[in-house]
Design an enzyme around this catalytic site. Structure first.
Site: not given
Ligand code: NAP
Length: 258
Positions: A11, A13, A63, A89, A149, A162, A166
């Protein structure tokens, strides 16, 4: 053998994953950027890395699917020749935030498969590869870093699946840390708080208000680069005598205050 270490970021990207890719590239890793569906975003991450003089490759893989995970690791070894750091990630929020009493099995399975099961088996497969490389003297150590998280310990009753995913990920970190230490592979959990990405775009107003009201001691949204810097610190081996450790990147959200 290429002397440049390789980091695979699932992830990578967009959002936090992009922040991690950029930070690892600055650390001198060649970065393998995994994405699922958003090729344009993955290419943008690669362009940003290359603009700074770094090096990166892309690989599509969902994944949550075993065959895709296997192909991703095969691609890594065939194209880049080694794997030093795996950053798990990739993750999704529930497609719909529903009260605990309305949560569907379909959503539970999707979220848990993507956020938890995938990390367990991705770590297992990567660990086997890493152990082989270490035993053959190709690399001297390796690391696995899981992005969990604050939901690992915070109950949000409108996205229980969710939180479960986590919380499970925290145990995955402990299990692999305990199992892999003898092989020279440290395993860490990075625990982000509220980070500004696509995932949180839909709840921006709610969190703006909560942050303004003092939800976090450090009164601002987290940024992908905040998480990237924490991952880079772990990836470059700054904590060699620590494994299974949790690094909170949450503006102090986890502190109990009175
Ligand atoms: P995001 O902006 O929605 O980006 C998600 C990323 O994961 C994208 O690169 C997406 O790829 C990829 N992805 C989703 N499903 C996938 C799959 N089945 N196989 C491969 N790649 C996949 O999310 P984010 O906020 O950056 O979150 C990243 C991580 O941090 C996650 O694990 C999330 O739970 C955790 N997190 C986020 C926050 C927050 O506040 N944002 C807080 C705590 C934890 P595509 O671009 O191809 O769709």
């Amino acid at each position: 053998m290429n002397g440049i270490p390789v980091a695979l970021v699932t992830g990578g990207s967009r959002g936090i994953g992009r922040g991690i890719c950029l930070a690892l590239a600055r650390e001198g890793f060649t970065v393998l950027i995994n994405y699922n569906s958003n090729l344009a975003a993955a290419e943008e991450t690669r362009d940003l890395i290359e603009k700074e003089g770094g090096s990166a490759e892309l690989c599509q893989a969902d994944v949550s699917l075993k065959e895709h995970r296997d192909l991703l690791l095969d691609f890594c070894m065939e194209t880049l020749g080694r794997l030093d750091v795996l950053v798990n990630n990739a993750g999704i929020a529930p497609p719909q935030r529903l009260d605990l009493l309305e949560t569907t099995e379909e959503s539970f399975d999707k979220v848990v498969n993507t956020n938890l099961k995938s990390v367990f088996f991705m770590s297992q497969a990567a660990a086997r590869l890493m152990i082989g490389q270490i035993e053959h003297g190709r690399i001297s150590s390796a690391a696995i870093i899981n992005v969990s998280s604050m939901s690992a310990y915070t109950a949000s009753i409108n996205r229980g699946e969710y939180c479960v995913s986590k919380a499970g990920l925290s145990m995955v970190t402990k299990l692999f840390a305990a199992r892999l230490a003898e092989h020279g592979i440290n395993v860490y959990e990075v625990r982000p708080g509220i980070i500004e990405t696509d995932m949180t775009a839909g709840v921006k107003d709610k969190y703006d208000k909560l942050i303004n009201e003092g939800l976090t001691p450090i009164k601002r949204w987290g940024r992908p680069e905040d998480v990237g810097r924490a991952v880079a610190m772990l990836a470059r081996g700054e904590l060699p005598f620590s494994t299974g450790e949790v690094v909170n990147v949450d503006g102090g959200f986890h502190l109990r205050r009175l």
